[in-house]
Design a protein around this motif. Structure first.
Motif, PDB file in Angstrom:
ATOM      1  N   GLY A  68       0.813  -1.199   0.000  1.00  0.00           N
ATOM      2  CA  GLY A  68       0.000   0.000   0.000  1.00  0.00           C
ATOM      3  C   GLY A  68       0.852   1.256   0.000  1.00  0.00           C
ATOM      4  N   PRO A  69       0.221   2.423   0.078  1.00  0.00           N
ATOM      5  CA  PRO A  69      -1.224   2.584   0.299  1.00  0.00           C
ATOM      6  C   PRO A  69      -2.073   2.153  -0.897  1.00  0.00           C
ATOM      7  N   ASN A  81      -5.759   2.533  -2.729  1.00  0.00           N
ATOM      8  CA  ASN A  81      -6.841   3.509  -2.838  1.00  0.00           C
ATOM      9  C   ASN A  81      -8.178   2.798  -2.986  1.00  0.00           C
ATOM     10  N   ASP A 126      -4.094   3.805   5.959  1.00  0.00           N
ATOM     11  CA  ASP A 126      -2.842   4.439   5.548  1.00  0.00           C
ATOM     12  C   ASP A 126      -2.533   5.594   6.502  1.00  0.00           C
ATOM     13  N   LEU A 176     -10.247   3.103   6.763  1.00  0.00           N
ATOM     14  CA  LEU A 176      -9.607   3.939   5.739  1.00  0.00           C
ATOM     15  C   LEU A 176      -9.056   5.224   6.351  1.00  0.00           C
ATOM     16  N   LYS A 182      -7.633   5.539   1.830  1.00  0.00           N
ATOM     17  CA  LYS A 182      -6.567   4.568   1.541  1.00  0.00           C
ATOM     18  C   LYS A 182      -6.284   3.670   2.743  1.00  0.00           C
ATOM     19  N   LYS A 199      -3.632  -0.079   4.013  1.00  0.00           N
ATOM     20  CA  LYS A 199      -2.493  -0.955   3.742  1.00  0.00           C
ATOM     21  C   LYS A 199      -2.821  -2.374   4.185  1.00  0.00           C
TER      22      LYS A 199
END
Length: 329
Positions: free
Chosen positions: A235-236, A238, A275, A304, A309, A311
């Motif tokens: 990640g991040p 989306n 993220d 999120l 975003k 990970k």
């Protein structure tokens, strides 16, 4: 820079007792509709398209206008719009319509939508009966900027002598943040005169909808494209966009979590976290099926960041798939 005009425009017609009674009847009908029960909130698909729907005049009653269960509406008449420059004049037409006089130009009006709501629909009612061009749009603008940050839809309007409904496509719901943005409706007239008329407009929104679900999945992570390795954080990622960049998932910016199906044919655990946040070091996904023989699937809320975003920390080597089925506001 143009300034908003405050005087010097022609307003034609006069208010009669009949018109006052008609307006009162319309207001009463609107109040009755607002008290009808609604069902659970629905979400628009990322593949929604802009459409024009002609409205046929009827002598037996008002024109039928479709509504979506679970969606609240704010409507505004054509007469509520004002020119955005000092060169165009305007005059009222019909019961609530507006036309420009003198020169072509743009008109606009500001919306009052509750903080935290999600705008899911936008429609205009216009008459467009020439070939000089006419467009309509929803335009959120940032308070500290003189330009629009995002313009949602500039639909193609079909030529017709009759009033028609023009729907602006909103692929991803627009979160309302009144602390940073204002929300305007704008209509650009290609000519002044009676061939281009604005009758009214409306937006639809859901207020604090909670969990919103999609009618179909939208893939965010595709294991065939990027197999995961044990001990690696990816990640991040989306959640607002599909894995191949082909379009939005329908998860809006500002969503707290994406409602996802997390899948793998490999047994093991994963940690999915926002993220920008610290990896908590504990798993929130676990698959225990036979390697390659059975699909492990867990429906979960994937947390999120404010930008949408997240990970994934993988604790096994294999392919991981993540499909969005909705989101949490």
């Amino acid at each position: 820079m143009t300034t908003e005009p405050t005087e010097g425009f022609l307003v034609t017609g006069r208010i009669s007792r009949r018109n006052v009674l008609t307006a009162a009847g319309v207001a009463a009908a609107g109040a009755a509709v607002s008290m009808l029960p609604v069902s659970a909130a629905s979400a628009g698909s990322a593949e929604d398209a802009t459409t024009n729907r002609a409205l046929r005049p009827s002598s037996s009653g008002p024109r039928a206008v479709s509504v979506t269960p679970g969606v609240s509406y704010v409507s505004t008449a054509g007469q509520d719009f004002k020119p955005t420059n000092s060169t165009s004049g305007w005059q009222y037409v019909g019961g609530n319509g507006l036309q420009l006089t003198g020169a072509a130009g743009q008109v606009g009006t500001r919306l009052n939508v509750p903080q935290g709501a999600l705008i899911t629909e936008c429609a205009f009612w216009v008459t467009y009966n020439d070939t000089n061009g006419m467009s309509a749009l929803l335009a959120p603008s940032k308070n500290d900027s003189s330009t629009f940050q995002t313009v949602l839809g500039t639909p193609t309007i079909a030529q017709s002598p009759s009033p028609q409904q023009v729907d602006v496509a909103i692929a991803t719901p627009v979160p309302v943040d009144n602390s940073l943005y204002s929300y305007d409706l704008r209509v650009t007239f290609g000519t002044a005169g009676s061939t281009q008329l604005l009758h009214g407009a409306r937006i639809g929104y859901t207020n604090n909808p909670g969990l919103v679900t999609f009618p179909d999945p939208r893939r965010i992570v595709h294991g065939d494209a990027t197999p995961y390795s044990n001990g690696v954080t990816y990640g991040p990622i989306n959640a607002l966009q599909k894995w191949d960049g082909s379009g939005p998932t329908g998860v809006p910016a500002g969503a707290k979590a994406a409602f996802c199906a997390v899948q793998s044919y490999t047994p093991g655990v994963l940690t999915l976290f926002p993220d920008g946040a610290t990896d908590p070091g504990s798993a929130n996904y676990s698959g225990t099926g036979n390697l390659g023989a059975s699909l492990n699937m867990v429906y979960m809320l994937v947390p999120l960041s404010s930008a949408g975003k997240f990970k994934i920390h993988a604790y096994f080597t294999g392919k991981v798939y993540v499909d969005a089925w909705g989101y949490l506001i």
